[in-house]
Design a protein around this motif. Structure first.
Motif, PDB file in Angstrom:
ATOM      1  N   LYS A 135       0.821  -1.201   0.000  1.00  0.00           N
ATOM      2  CA  LYS A 135       0.000   0.000   0.000  1.00  0.00           C
ATOM      3  C   LYS A 135       0.862   1.260   0.000  1.00  0.00           C
ATOM      4  O   LYS A 135       0.506   2.264  -0.638  1.00  0.00           O
ATOM      5  CB  LYS A 135      -0.951  -0.014   1.197  1.00  0.00           C
ATOM      6  N   GLY A 136       1.991   1.212   0.727  1.00  0.00           N
ATOM      7  CA  GLY A 136       2.899   2.359   0.708  1.00  0.00           C
ATOM      8  C   GLY A 136       3.402   2.659  -0.695  1.00  0.00           C
ATOM      9  O   GLY A 136       3.309   3.802  -1.171  1.00  0.00           O
ATOM     10  N   PRO A 137       3.949   1.663  -1.409  1.00  0.00           N
ATOM     11  CA  PRO A 137       4.336   1.904  -2.797  1.00  0.00           C
ATOM     12  C   PRO A 137       3.179   2.360  -3.678  1.00  0.00           C
ATOM     13  O   PRO A 137       3.389   3.151  -4.611  1.00  0.00           O
ATOM     14  CB  PRO A 137       4.877   0.532  -3.236  1.00  0.00           C
ATOM     15  N   ALA A 138       1.956   1.881  -3.428  1.00  0.00           N
ATOM     16  CA  ALA A 138       0.810   2.298  -4.239  1.00  0.00           C
ATOM     17  C   ALA A 138       0.561   3.796  -4.119  1.00  0.00           C
ATOM     18  O   ALA A 138       0.274   4.479  -5.111  1.00  0.00           O
ATOM     19  CB  ALA A 138      -0.436   1.519  -3.825  1.00  0.00           C
ATOM     20  N   VAL A 139       0.677   4.320  -2.902  1.00  0.00           N
ATOM     21  CA  VAL A 139       0.480   5.760  -2.707  1.00  0.00           C
ATOM     22  C   VAL A 139       1.653   6.541  -3.276  1.00  0.00           C
ATOM     23  O   VAL A 139       1.471   7.579  -3.932  1.00  0.00           O
ATOM     24  CB  VAL A 139       0.283   6.057  -1.206  1.00  0.00           C
ATOM     25  N   ALA A 140       2.862   6.056  -3.069  1.00  0.00           N
ATOM     26  CA  ALA A 140       4.037   6.731  -3.636  1.00  0.00           C
ATOM     27  C   ALA A 140       3.977   6.751  -5.157  1.00  0.00           C
ATOM     28  O   ALA A 140       4.441   7.703  -5.793  1.00  0.00           O
ATOM     29  CB  ALA A 140       5.307   6.029  -3.157  1.00  0.00           C
ATOM     30  N   LEU A 141       3.416   5.702  -5.751  1.00  0.00           N
ATOM     31  CA  LEU A 141       3.250   5.660  -7.202  1.00  0.00           C
ATOM     32  C   LEU A 141       2.420   6.841  -7.685  1.00  0.00           C
ATOM     33  O   LEU A 141       2.782   7.512  -8.674  1.00  0.00           O
ATOM     34  CB  LEU A 141       2.588   4.338  -7.588  1.00  0.00           C
ATOM     35  N   LEU A 142       1.313   7.126  -7.015  1.00  0.00           N
ATOM     36  CA  LEU A 142       0.478   8.263  -7.416  1.00  0.00           C
ATOM     37  C   LEU A 142       1.226   9.580  -7.266  1.00  0.00           C
ATOM     38  O   LEU A 142       1.117  10.474  -8.119  1.00  0.00           O
ATOM     39  CB  LEU A 142      -0.807   8.291  -6.595  1.00  0.00           C
ATOM     40  N   ALA A 143       2.001   9.705  -6.190  1.00  0.00           N
ATOM     41  CA  ALA A 143       2.788  10.933  -6.005  1.00  0.00           C
ATOM     42  C   ALA A 143       3.806  11.090  -7.129  1.00  0.00           C
ATOM     43  O   ALA A 143       4.053  12.205  -7.612  1.00  0.00           O
ATOM     44  CB  ALA A 143       3.484  10.904  -4.645  1.00  0.00           C
ATOM     45  N   GLY A 144       4.403   9.988  -7.562  1.00  0.00           N
ATOM     46  CA  GLY A 144       5.373  10.049  -8.657  1.00  0.00           C
ATOM     47  C   GLY A 144       4.720  10.412  -9.972  1.00  0.00           C
ATOM     48  O   GLY A 144       5.279  11.196 -10.761  1.00  0.00           O
ATOM     49  N   GLY A 399       5.623  -6.097  12.822  1.00  0.00           N
ATOM     50  CA  GLY A 399       6.394  -4.864  12.797  1.00  0.00           C
ATOM     51  C   GLY A 399       6.649  -4.311  11.414  1.00  0.00           C
ATOM     52  O   GLY A 399       7.595  -3.539  11.217  1.00  0.00           O
ATOM     53  N   GLU A 400       5.820  -4.647  10.419  1.00  0.00           N
ATOM     54  CA  GLU A 400       6.015  -4.120   9.058  1.00  0.00           C
ATOM     55  C   GLU A 400       5.998  -2.591   9.080  1.00  0.00           C
ATOM     56  O   GLU A 400       5.178  -1.966   9.751  1.00  0.00           O
ATOM     57  CB  GLU A 400       4.917  -4.649   8.135  1.00  0.00           C
ATOM     58  N   PHE A 401       6.906  -1.990   8.314  1.00  0.00           N
ATOM     59  CA  PHE A 401       6.992  -0.533   8.292  1.00  0.00           C
ATOM     60  C   PHE A 401       7.518  -0.049   6.950  1.00  0.00           C
ATOM     61  O   PHE A 401       8.100  -0.813   6.169  1.00  0.00           O
ATOM     62  CB  PHE A 401       7.913  -0.013   9.409  1.00  0.00           C
ATOM     63  N   ALA A 402       7.309   1.232   6.699  1.00  0.00           N
ATOM     64  CA  ALA A 402       7.906   1.923   5.550  1.00  0.00           C
ATOM     65  C   ALA A 402       8.291   3.310   6.002  1.00  0.00           C
ATOM     66  O   ALA A 402       7.459   4.045   6.563  1.00  0.00           O
ATOM     67  CB  ALA A 402       6.932   1.984   4.379  1.00  0.00           C
ATOM     68  N   ASP A 403       9.528   3.680   5.786  1.00  0.00           N
ATOM     69  CA  ASP A 403       9.964   5.030   6.125  1.00  0.00           C
ATOM     70  C   ASP A 403       9.507   6.003   5.051  1.00  0.00           C
ATOM     71  O   ASP A 403       9.482   5.678   3.852  1.00  0.00           O
ATOM     72  CB  ASP A 403      11.482   5.084   6.260  1.00  0.00           C
ATOM     73  N   LEU A 404       9.168   7.202   5.471  1.00  0.00           N
ATOM     74  CA  LEU A 404       8.731   8.231   4.523  1.00  0.00           C
ATOM     75  C   LEU A 404       9.813   8.492   3.481  1.00  0.00           C
ATOM     76  O   LEU A 404       9.500   8.692   2.302  1.00  0.00           O
ATOM     77  CB  LEU A 404       8.384   9.512   5.279  1.00  0.00           C
ATOM     78  N   THR A 405      11.063   8.474   3.884  1.00  0.00           N
ATOM     79  CA  THR A 405      12.139   8.709   2.917  1.00  0.00           C
ATOM     80  C   THR A 405      12.182   7.609   1.853  1.00  0.00           C
ATOM     81  O   THR A 405      12.505   7.882   0.691  1.00  0.00           O
ATOM     82  CB  THR A 405      13.503   8.778   3.626  1.00  0.00           C
ATOM     83  N   GLN A 406      11.848   6.371   2.232  1.00  0.00           N
ATOM     84  CA  GLN A 406      11.808   5.294   1.245  1.00  0.00           C
ATOM     85  C   GLN A 406      10.693   5.515   0.233  1.00  0.00           C
ATOM     86  O   GLN A 406      10.890   5.329  -0.980  1.00  0.00           O
ATOM     87  CB  GLN A 406      11.622   3.954   1.959  1.00  0.00           C
ATOM     88  N   LEU A 407       9.521   5.905   0.714  1.00  0.00           N
ATOM     89  CA  LEU A 407       8.404   6.151  -0.193  1.00  0.00           C
ATOM     90  C   LEU A 407       8.647   7.380  -1.056  1.00  0.00           C
ATOM     91  O   LEU A 407       8.316   7.386  -2.257  1.00  0.00           O
ATOM     92  CB  LEU A 407       7.111   6.297   0.602  1.00  0.00           C
ATOM     93  N   ASP A 408       9.234   8.422  -0.474  1.00  0.00           N
ATOM     94  CA  ASP A 408       9.601   9.601  -1.277  1.00  0.00           C
ATOM     95  C   ASP A 408      10.584   9.213  -2.380  1.00  0.00           C
ATOM     96  O   ASP A 408      10.489   9.692  -3.513  1.00  0.00           O
ATOM     97  CB  ASP A 408      10.240  10.667  -0.385  1.00  0.00           C
ATOM     98  N   GLY A 409      11.526   8.345  -2.051  1.00  0.00           N
ATOM     99  CA  GLY A 409      12.501   7.906  -3.040  1.00  0.00           C
ATOM    100  C   GLY A 409      11.850   7.157  -4.182  1.00  0.00           C
ATOM    101  O   GLY A 409      12.246   7.304  -5.351  1.00  0.00           O
ATOM    102  N   PHE A 410      10.850   6.333  -3.870  1.00  0.00           N
ATOM    103  CA  PHE A 410      10.166   5.609  -4.933  1.00  0.00           C
ATOM    104  C   PHE A 410       9.341   6.559  -5.785  1.00  0.00           C
ATOM    105  O   PHE A 410       9.307   6.438  -7.028  1.00  0.00           O
ATOM    106  CB  PHE A 410       9.273   4.520  -4.339  1.00  0.00           C
ATOM    107  N   ALA A 411       8.654   7.507  -5.157  1.00  0.00           N
ATOM    108  CA  ALA A 411       7.895   8.495  -5.926  1.00  0.00           C
ATOM    109  C   ALA A 411       8.810   9.244  -6.895  1.00  0.00           C
ATOM    110  O   ALA A 411       8.455   9.470  -8.064  1.00  0.00           O
ATOM    111  CB  ALA A 411       7.199   9.473  -4.983  1.00  0.00           C
ATOM    112  N   ALA A 412       9.993   9.617  -6.436  1.00  0.00           N
ATOM    113  CA  ALA A 412      10.941  10.317  -7.305  1.00  0.00           C
ATOM    114  C   ALA A 412      11.408   9.423  -8.448  1.00  0.00           C
ATOM    115  O   ALA A 412      11.569   9.881  -9.587  1.00  0.00           O
ATOM    116  CB  ALA A 412      12.135  10.799  -6.482  1.00  0.00           C
TER     117      ALA A 412
END
Length: 429
Positions: A135-144, A399-412
């Motif tokens: 789900k994190g990558p899915a949202v970052a995809l839209l931002a990208g 404990g699954e997690f995603a850092d905001l910097t990781q998602l920002d990096g994928f969006a970029a």
């Protein structure tokens, strides 16, 4: 390009994380239905705000599963009321109808593994089931995509973007009723990106796996007369160790055999005559898959001979030893799936040189995902690309997690990829 997730994106991800979307294969019979339809609705509305139009939404059809390569667990559950209806998929499009050569397709799954995780965001890290997978990558995809549209007019005009938001990726479904029907319906591009954690390095490979099942069907006994029945626990326990040793010595380092679940029964005062042992065999190509299947068959036959030899003289296990070959059967829950291993020099140069996305070194292992269904797609190149790491980000674990910097990096990375694709097409024309 500013492709960072804004406050609206962050709230969108939290909304998605709060929706339980583990499918029936994960949660088991009788569990509440997954809220996948609701998640698709939330996602489609957010995508619509940046110009993506819905071109398909629907549940899989029963006829999509009438194939020999559909995993047995899917075929057995598909007839249950609501199984297929509760697992729809969605296709979104940015731009006009254009040929495949002018299309980039992204695939992301909104179903998750089972096991609720606390949902939260502390300003730096998202937690919750699906935060990294996917789900994190899915949202970052839209931002990208949003950032690419702002940076390059060709994105959404001369270049079409498709987004597949699918169910049926987890639970061993292998994409047979989520991704495969969409690929076969033509919702693909010249460049196809499957959003899974790869540390922001593109991976042009995806393995498949076969799952073998050893079943013992003997007679139970009570603890006072353990030798009167068949001891499935001892037999399968012996075979588990034997197969781990034998298959571990023949498997290539990149194709490890997983000796998985073993089950007989929970009680201490009973000898269980029935039980099951599972083996998972990943493979990189069809020939190695066939070799792995043959190795399992030979190892099981040899293991039964060894068990009979070692236990025939023990009164409590003499009957089990004598009958072991008769009461033990090997069948396959999953086999015959395709693998992805594709190359495309022009697109690989575009990714690495123009979009700044490096290739995952060939020495690092691939993994299984829905990208296998684009294997052999003509005039196309498929990669797996996403933020984070399946292990380090604790996907499928507590404990699954995603850092905001990781998602920002994928969006970029998504933004750079789309801009490079659009400008490359303009230059070629």
């Amino acid at each position: 390009m500013d492709a960072r997730l804004g406050p609206g994106d962050q709230e969108l991800l939290l909304d998605l994380l709060r929706l339980p979307t583990a499918g029936p294969l994960e949660t088991g019979p009788g569990a509440p239905r997954p809220l996948l339809a609701e998640a698709l609705g939330v996602y489609a509305r957010a995508a619509g705000a940046i110009g993506l139009a819905e071109v398909y939404r629907g549940a899989p059809r029963a006829e999509d599963l009438d194939r020999p390569d559909v995993p047995l667990n899917v075929r057995e559950r598909a007839c249950e009321e609501g199984f297929l209806a509760s697992q729809p998929s969605l296709v979104l499009r940015l731009g006009p109808e254009l040929p495949r050569s002018a299309t980039v397709m992204f695939n992301v799954h909104l179903d998750t593994v089972a096991g609720p995780e606390p949902v939260g965001f502390d300003g730096q890290r998202f937690t919750g089931r699906g935060s990294i997978d996917a789900k994190g990558p899915a949202v970052a995809l839209l931002a990208g995509i949003r950032a690419a549209v702002a940076a390059e007019p060709g994105v959404g005009s001369s270049v079409r973007v498709l987004v597949q938001a699918v169910s049926g990726e987890e639970g061993g479904a292998m994409g047979v009723f989520g991704t495969r029907p969409l690929v076969e319906a033509g919702y693909v591009g010249a460049l196809n990106v499957f959003c899974e954690p790869t540390g922001l390095r593109y991976l042009p490979r995806a393995t498949a796996a076969a799952t073998a099942r050893l079943r013992v069907r003997g007679e139970d006994a009570i603890d006072d007369c353990p030798g009167a029945g068949h001891n499935a626990t001892v037999l399968l326990g012996f075979l588990a160790q034997y197969l781990a040793r034998e298959l571990g010595t023949v498997a290539a380092p990149r194709d490890p055999v997983c000796v998985a679940g073993l089950s007989t029964g929970p009680l201490h005062n009973r000898v269980y005559g029935t039980g099951e042992l599972l083996l998972n065999l990943p493979y990189r190509d069809a020939s190695s898959g066939r070799r792995a299947e043959a190795s399992v068959l030979a190892a099981v036959e040899a293991g039964l001979v060894a068990f009979r030899r070692e236990f025939a003289g023990l009164p409590e296990f003499a009957r089990t030893a004598a009958d072991c070959a008769r009461i033990t059967r090997l069948d396959w829950l999953k086999r015959g799936l395709p693998v992805l291993d594709n190359r495309h020099p022009a697109f690989e140069e575009l990714l690495a040189r123009h979009a700044g996305i490096p290739r995952l070194p060939d020495g690092e292992p691939a993994f299984t995902c829905d990208a296998i269904w684009t294997a052999g797609l003509p005039d196309a190149f498929t990669v797996v690309l996403g933020p984070g790491d399946l292990g380090a980000n604790r996907a499928h674990a507590e404990g699954e997690f995603a850092d905001l910097t990781q998602l920002d990096g994928f969006a970029a990375a998504v933004a750079r990829l789309l801009v490079a694709f659009a400008r490359h097409r303009t230059h070629r024309r």
